[in-house]
Design an enzyme around this catalytic site. Structure first.
Site, PDB file in Angstrom:
ATOM      1  CG  ASP A 269      -2.110  -1.211   1.411  1.00 11.09           C
ATOM      2  OD1 ASP A 269      -2.855  -0.787   0.723  1.00 11.09           O
ATOM      3  OD2 ASP A 269      -1.730  -1.996   2.052  1.00 11.09           O
TER       4      ASP A 269
ATOM      5  NE  ARG B  44       0.674  -0.551   4.786  1.00 13.32           N
ATOM      6  CZ  ARG B  44      -0.316  -0.057   5.039  1.00 13.32           C
ATOM      7  NH1 ARG B  44       0.373   0.880   5.762  1.00 13.32           N
ATOM      8  NH2 ARG B  44      -1.002  -0.656   4.972  1.00 13.32           N
TER       9      ARG B  44
ATOM     10  NE  ARG C 230      -6.561   5.332   2.776  1.00  9.67           N
ATOM     11  CZ  ARG C 230      -7.002   4.637   3.025  1.00  9.67           C
ATOM     12  NH1 ARG C 230      -7.465   4.111   3.840  1.00  9.67           N
ATOM     13  NH2 ARG C 230      -6.409   2.840   1.985  1.00  9.67           N
TER      14      ARG C 230
ATOM     15  CE  LYS D 235      -5.861   1.321  -1.061  1.00  7.73           C
ATOM     16  NZ  LYS D 235      -5.187   0.928  -0.589  1.00  7.73           N
ATOM     17  CG  HIS D 236     -11.313   0.497   0.100  1.00  8.11           C
ATOM     18  ND1 HIS D 236     -10.862   2.158   0.529  1.00  8.11           N
ATOM     19  CD2 HIS D 236     -10.447   0.097   0.381  1.00  8.11           C
ATOM     20  CE1 HIS D 236     -10.504   2.351   0.474  1.00  8.11           C
ATOM     21  NE2 HIS D 236      -9.024   0.324   1.185  1.00  8.11           N
TER      22      HIS D 236
ATOM     23  CG  HIS E 141      -8.692  -1.815   8.927  1.00  8.75           C
ATOM     24  ND1 HIS E 141      -9.045  -0.435   8.171  1.00  8.75           N
ATOM     25  CD2 HIS E 141      -8.041  -2.544   8.081  1.00  8.75           C
ATOM     26  CE1 HIS E 141      -8.525  -0.461   7.277  1.00  8.75           C
ATOM     27  NE2 HIS E 141      -7.208  -1.066   7.419  1.00  8.75           N
TER      28      HIS E 141
ATOM     29  CG  ASP F 136      -9.568  -3.574   2.167  1.00  6.54           C
ATOM     30  OD1 ASP F 136      -8.401  -4.660   2.527  1.00  6.54           O
ATOM     31  OD2 ASP F 136     -10.140  -3.023   2.919  1.00  6.54           O
TER      32      ASP F 136
END
Length: 367
Positions: A70, A78, A140, A170-171, A183, A255
């Site tokens: 990601d 990351r 985002r 996404k998503h 999450h 996901d």
């Protein structure tokens, strides 16, 4: 269960693993035929260390093996710090309204990811930023305007793929207007179909029509589409809307099945089976090796019993093979292309809005 069937089913999985080295569980799953791996912050050291890990994984696999990450920019990245370029949130790029700029950012992302050894970036976010209280999307997203999200998302995807890295919108079918984080819980959207077609679905339709590589499902309940199960598990959402209505024939990846939106409401085994029947081609299972094994074994049993037709597994294999043929890169050492004069010029161009020398030319010269 036969070894051949196990390998066929294992190919529908991409897993995460702990730490900075290949552990025994991950090595065993690689040997059993999984499609690839996703790396997180826990797997990332220095740029040199991460590149060495990527080379080690691909060498150990001894076959095409897709590595994903990601790397969106902003708060979801990351790979951070020198020699990587610090990208602003996509909202900031969207506010500039410059499609060419966003495509060049995609090329920059691809350049840096390829240098480390990644083949697939789980970006761009195609969710529309319509809810200021959304705890997980926010900046985002490119915009509150679905048409702008569509324009910018397609541009970023094209830039990534021009640079040799698969993109993933996404998503699907839209996480932007939720008030909770999948999450942590199972979000629900009550909007009617007119609203979904006018807002949430617009960027995904554009991404599908652009022929880009992949889309990721949302663990969200959409009352107008299927109030019983989240999109990841819904045939009506994935096959009916995405495949048939929008004509998307790229890879559809779930996901993470270990997110609480799934794990607290459904067994991961049932989510795997229903997701496969719904049209998912590849499942992310990002943390626990025992859960990864349980998911593969559940799919094997479902094929053996006839609940999941072998034709559905073969269809997923065809799509995965197409992505693999375009974007799988073998072990290579491209670290020298990071941080050199041409790369610094590209980063400076980004900071100044790409004034001066065309950064596309800079990046192509450094490949």
């Amino acid at each position: 269960m036969s070894n051949a069937l196990y390998r066929d089913c294992a190919r529908l999985f991409m897993v995460g693993f702990p730490g900075l080295r290949i552990d025994n569980d991950f090595a065993s799953l690689m040997a059993d035929g999984i499609f690839g791996a996703i790396l997180f912050k826990r797997n990332v050291g220095t740029a040199q260390d991460t590149a060495a890990l990527c080379r080690d994984i691909k060498t150990r696999a001894g076959r095409p093996f897709i590595l994903s990450v990601d790397q969106e920019g902003g708060r979801v990245a990351r790979l951070r710090g020198a020699p990587f370029t610090a990208l602003p949130p996509m909202r900031e790029l969207g506010q500039r309204g410059d499609v060419a700029l966003v495509e060049r950012v995609g090329r920059l992302l691809a350049h840096e990811l390829r240098a480390i050894g990644f083949d697939w970036d789980f970006a761009p976010v195609l969710d529309v930023d319509t809810n200021p209280t959304n705890p997980v999307i926010g900046d985002r997203s490119f915009s509150r305007d679905p048409d702008e999200v569509a324009r910018m998302g397609v541009a970023l995807g094209r830039g990534l793929e021009a640079g040799g890295v698969a993109s993933c919108g996404k998503h699907f079918p839209g996480h932007g207007d939720t008030t909770s984080d999948s999450h942590l819980t199972l979000p629900r959207l009550p909007h009617d179909m007119e609203r979904l077609r006018r807002v949430e679905l617009v960027p995904f339709r554009a991404f599908a029509q652009a022929g880009l590589a992949s889309l990721m499902t949302a663990h969200v309940l959409f009352d107008a589409l299927d109030p019983k199960v989240p999109a990841t598990m819904s045939h009506r959402v994935l096959d009916g809307v995405l495949r048939r209505e929008m004509g998307f024939d790229g890879v559809l990846v779930s996901d993470d099945l270990e997110m609480k939106a799934i794990a607290d409401h459904y067994s991961v085994e049932e989510a795997t089976v229903q997701g496969t029947l719904a049209g998912v081609d590849l499942f992310l299972v990002c943390h626990q090796a025992d859960v990864q094994r349980r998911c593969i074994e559940a799919l094997v049993r479902a094929v053996e019993s006839g609940r999941v037709p072998r034709a559905r597994i073969e269809e997923a294999h065809r799509r995965l093979a197409r992505l693999e043929s375009r974007f799988a890169h073998g072990p290579e050492d491209r670290m020298a292309t990071l941080g050199d004069a041409e790369h610094r010029a590209l980063a400076e161009g980004l900071a100044s809005g790409f004034s001066g020398k065309d950064p596309t030319e800079v990046m192509l010269a450094s490949r």
